[in-house]
Enzyme design. Structure first.
Site, PDB file in Angstrom:
ATOM      1  CB  ALA A 108       5.840   4.064   6.832  1.00  0.00           C
ATOM      2  CB  ALA A 118      -0.940   0.003   1.192  1.00  0.00           C
ATOM      3  CG  PHE A 119      -0.329   5.601  -0.439  1.00  0.00           C
ATOM      4  CD1 PHE A 119      -1.544   5.264   0.134  1.00  0.00           C
ATOM      5  CD2 PHE A 119       0.238   6.818  -0.117  1.00  0.00           C
ATOM      6  CE1 PHE A 119      -2.184   6.135   1.000  1.00  0.00           C
ATOM      7  CE2 PHE A 119      -0.388   7.707   0.745  1.00  0.00           C
ATOM      8  CZ  PHE A 119      -1.601   7.357   1.308  1.00  0.00           C
ATOM      9  CE  LYS A 120      -2.425   5.362   5.451  1.00  0.00           C
ATOM     10  NZ  LYS A 120      -3.418   4.795   4.492  1.00  0.00           N
ATOM     11  CG  ASP A 121       4.880  -0.063   2.159  1.00  0.00           C
ATOM     12  OD1 ASP A 121       4.801  -0.263   3.381  1.00  0.00           O
ATOM     13  OD2 ASP A 121       4.546  -0.916   1.307  1.00  0.00           O
TER      14      ASP A 121
END
Ligand SMILES: *Cc1c(COP(=O)(O)O)cnc(C)c1O
Length: 434
Positions: free
Chosen positions: A111, A105-108
């Site tokens: 983060a 998911a794009f939050k990688d």
């Protein structure tokens, strides 16, 4: 460069302080004092540049005064060690796939970047271990846990509601070990969030421990999300040098969209943005009526967008000087219910062969509804469809293969610390577990 608070009641701080603190003391969000344009030479050469080179160049305009070039380049290269391809779905519609990182998911992106930047500051000061607290209903916890895994000087506490996240989500942050601790709370997501908020408000705890949060209010998680907008535009330019690009962003807390607005301010050639909401559409309502009325979220099948009070809304207001007309010149919004999302996943797969996840489906529909003649649309696919396997399979009638990296999480052994919904016990746990 200094960072000011959107509430304007506390003084501006250094990048280091903004990253370590997360939220300003007046509860405002930090914003960079200046957003510089990138030089024309950058835009002339961008089509020949790799994702890493583009991101390093953009990172320097934000952080170049505060982190030496060699280290900043390494932070960027380490965080973006996966592909972000742009694919054509139909004639004038393209998709930027942001889901090829470790948790799909794009939050990688944010983060991983935040973990490395925070570690840089912790090492530089040889300060005590920093404890990152994160409450999650599923996706944020996995991105943050994996982003910070093995990063020196930092310990992560993931609080999640017991029995209320999917097996695959749970496996992504409970099987990692090392510096990641999963606290399985007997309560709801709101209870987890309240425990984390209380910890940040607790003077005695903050005096003794160095605590920070890793949600998209943190500038180190939020700003790197502008990197891939440049990469998307560069890839599109190879096919359509003069395209009038419109970018559609599946939105919840509005961090991803705001990062795109920053990219435009830096000179990125984008006509305008579209915000795609699910039934939680307070932002769409604000754009159409001028009234902002945050409210409790409702559950949908695009659950990472189930946000009733988007935390980055204040950043958008501040960015446009609270001018509603200016905001609506740059952004329009649409909202979709679960039935529309399901139908779109099914029909798009049949018609084009492209498999959408429920979040990407909202972005795709918003382009279909909002794109004007002569414009070329890009929507952001924020999660891999296999993360929503059951929903997607129900829509298409076909099995969705689970990528190896995602399946690997399911092999690990779950280790959690069970915690009643009780602040004093949480406080005790924070002090004893290290
Ligand atoms: C977090 C998330 C979103 C929403 O992004 P915001 O920056 O909060 O607006 C959309 N899709 C997926 C899959 C997410 O995990």
């Amino acid at each position: 460069m200094l960072y000011y608070s959107t509430q304007k009641q506390s003084s501006s701080v250094s990048l280091k302080e903004a990253v370590v603190k997360g939220l300003a003391p007046d509860r405002g969000l930090y914003m960079p004092e200046t957003i510089r344009q990138l030089p024309a030479s950058f835009y002339n050469e961008i089509t020949g540049m790799s994702l890493t080179t583009i991101a390093q160049t953009v990172a320097r305009t934000y952080f170049g005064e505060d982190i030496p070039k060699r280290e900043l380049d390494a932070i960027v290269a380490d965080s973006l060690n996966f592909e972000i391809p742009l694919r054509q779905v139909e004639d004038n519609i393209w998709v930027l796939e942001l889901f090829h990182g470790p948790t799909y998911a794009f939050k990688d992106v944010g983060a991983r970047f935040m973990a490395r930047m925070l570690s840089h500051f912790v090492k530089q000061e040889q300060r005590q271990e920093v404890k990152v607290l994160v409450a999650t209903s599923g996706d944020t916890g996995s991105a943050v846990a994996n982003g910070f895994l093995g990063v020196e000087g930092i310990r992560v506490y993931v609080l999640y509601p017991s029995g209320k996240v999917s097996d695959i989500q749970e496996a992504q942050f409970t099987t990692l070990g090392q510096n990641i601790l999963a606290l399985e709370v007997d309560g709801t997501f709101d209870d987890c969030q309240a425990l984390v908020k209380n910890a940040f408000m607790d003077e005695e705890l903050n005096h003794r421990l160095s605590l920070t949060s890793a949600n998209s209010i943190n500038v180190a998680r939020f700003l790197p999300q502008s990197f891939y907008y440049f990469h998307a535009r560069a890839q599109l330019m190879r096919h359509h040098p003069a395209a009038r690009a419109v970018i559609s962003v599946p939105s919840g807390n509005l961090g991803n969209l705001t990062a795109g607005l920053f990219a435009k301010k830096m000179g990125l050639p984008v006509e305008r943005f579209i915000a795609a909401n699910n039934r939680n559409d307070v932002f769409r309502e604000y754009l159409t009526t001028g009234n902002y009325s945050p409210r409790p979220s409702v559950q949908t099948i695009a659950n990472a967008m189930d946000v009733g009070a988007p935390s980055n809304f204040d950043r958008i207001l501040d960015f446009y000087g609270h001018d509603h007309r200016a905001i609506t010149n740059d952004i329009t919004a649409y909202r979709y219910n679960d039935e529309e999302i399901r139908t779109t996943i099914r029909e798009t797969k049949q018609r084009t062969g492209y498999l959408l996840d429920p979040h990407g489906a909202c972005g795709y529909m918003a382009l279909k509804d909002g794109l004007q003649p002569g414009e070329t649309g890009i929507f952001l696919a924020t999660a891999h469809p296999a993360k929503f396997k059951a929903t997607v399979e129900e829509c298409t009638g076909n099995t969705v293969a689970i990528p190896d990296g995602l399946a690997a999480f399911m092999q690990g052994k779950k280790e959690t610390i069970e915690l009643p919904n009780d602040f004093s016990l949480f406080k005790k746990a924070l002090s004893s577990l290290s």
